[in-house]
Write a protein that holds these residues in place. Structure first.
Motif, PDB file in Angstrom:
ATOM      1  N   ASP A 193       0.702 -27.366 -59.174  1.00 49.81           N
ATOM      2  CA  ASP A 193       0.905 -26.065 -58.617  1.00 49.81           C
ATOM      3  C   ASP A 193       0.534 -25.096 -59.678  1.00 49.81           C
ATOM      4  O   ASP A 193       0.103 -25.573 -60.678  1.00 49.81           O
ATOM      5  N   TYR A 194       0.857 -23.643 -59.614  1.00 51.32           N
ATOM      6  CA  TYR A 194       0.641 -22.825 -60.516  1.00 51.32           C
ATOM      7  C   TYR A 194       1.362 -23.128 -61.960  1.00 51.32           C
ATOM      8  O   TYR A 194       0.951 -22.675 -62.938  1.00 51.32           O
ATOM      9  N   GLU A 195       2.397 -23.969 -61.919  1.00 54.22           N
ATOM     10  CA  GLU A 195       3.068 -23.954 -63.088  1.00 54.22           C
ATOM     11  C   GLU A 195       3.375 -25.320 -63.799  1.00 54.22           C
ATOM     12  O   GLU A 195       3.753 -25.525 -64.938  1.00 54.22           O
ATOM     13  N   SER A 226       3.224 -28.795 -68.311  1.00 52.84           N
ATOM     14  CA  SER A 226       3.552 -27.412 -67.694  1.00 52.84           C
ATOM     15  C   SER A 226       2.409 -26.413 -68.350  1.00 52.84           C
ATOM     16  O   SER A 226       2.125 -26.534 -69.200  1.00 52.84           O
ATOM     17  N   VAL A 227       2.340 -25.450 -67.499  1.00 54.25           N
ATOM     18  CA  VAL A 227       1.525 -24.135 -67.732  1.00 54.25           C
ATOM     19  C   VAL A 227       2.189 -23.157 -68.657  1.00 54.25           C
ATOM     20  O   VAL A 227       3.440 -22.774 -68.154  1.00 54.25           O
ATOM     21  N   THR A 228       1.819 -22.977 -69.713  1.00 52.84           N
ATOM     22  CA  THR A 228       2.774 -21.978 -70.741  1.00 52.84           C
ATOM     23  C   THR A 228       1.684 -20.540 -70.780  1.00 52.84           C
ATOM     24  O   THR A 228       2.479 -19.585 -71.031  1.00 52.84           O
ATOM     25  N   ASP A 248      -5.236 -21.903 -61.203  1.00 52.58           N
ATOM     26  CA  ASP A 248      -6.149 -21.697 -60.209  1.00 52.58           C
ATOM     27  C   ASP A 248      -7.377 -20.649 -60.038  1.00 52.58           C
ATOM     28  O   ASP A 248      -7.996 -20.427 -59.348  1.00 52.58           O
ATOM     29  N   SER A 249      -7.263 -20.096 -61.216  1.00 52.80           N
ATOM     30  CA  SER A 249      -8.298 -19.151 -61.741  1.00 52.80           C
ATOM     31  C   SER A 249      -9.372 -19.735 -62.545  1.00 52.80           C
ATOM     32  O   SER A 249      -9.282 -20.047 -63.668  1.00 52.80           O
TER      33      SER A 249
END
Length: 144
Positions: free
Chosen positions: A36-38, A60-62, A67-68
């Motif tokens: 997902d986004y995170e 994890s996204v920091t 999605d871009s």
């Protein structure tokens, strides 16, 4: 499902998502469908005999967004682990009849919810982690 953590020097390191994906794909890792986004996972399918055995590298996204295509996201690697799920042989005898219920009951109950990970898979997982560490050595982000 049985989970066995594998210590690694990449745990806690930050990478550009595009770099880590570019390095792991040739090694056989795929971005798991349940991202997902995170956060998300890179999975390596070790075996699927009598169930499935994966090496999973969570992240994890920091910064940024996955999605871009124009956004350069950064991800922090979490502790890799082996994942085992042993499913039933044959048909699931607990499935309820009917099309509506079948949509929800299509997956088999696990044979052993705490499926044992054979030592050979643990050794394979450790070798794979060493390959990943070598591939990512030069890709560490200055944003750590």
């Amino acid at each position: 499902m049985n989970v066995i953590p594998l210590s690694s020097s990449i745990t806690g390191e930050v990478y550009a998502f595009s770099d880590i994906e570019q390095e792991l794909h040739p090694l056989g890792f795929r971005l798991s469908d349940n991202w997902d986004y995170e956060h998300g996972y890179f999975d390596y399918k070790i075996d699927s005999q009598d169930g499935y055995h994966f090496l999973r590298i969570p992240f994890s996204v920091t910064a940024g967004s996955l999605d871009s295509p124009y956004d350069s996201s950064l991800v922090r690697v979490e502790e890799p682990f082996l994942l085992a799920h042993i499913y039933q042989d044959g048909l699931d005898d607990h499935v309820r009849e009917g099309n509506f219920r079948a949509a929800f009951d299509q997956f088999q109950e696990p044979k052993d919810k705490d499926g044992h990970v054979p030592e050979r898979y643990v050794n394979i997982g450790r070798e794979l982690i060493e390959n990943v560490e070598q591939a990512l050595t030069s890709k560490r982000s200055e944003h750590n």
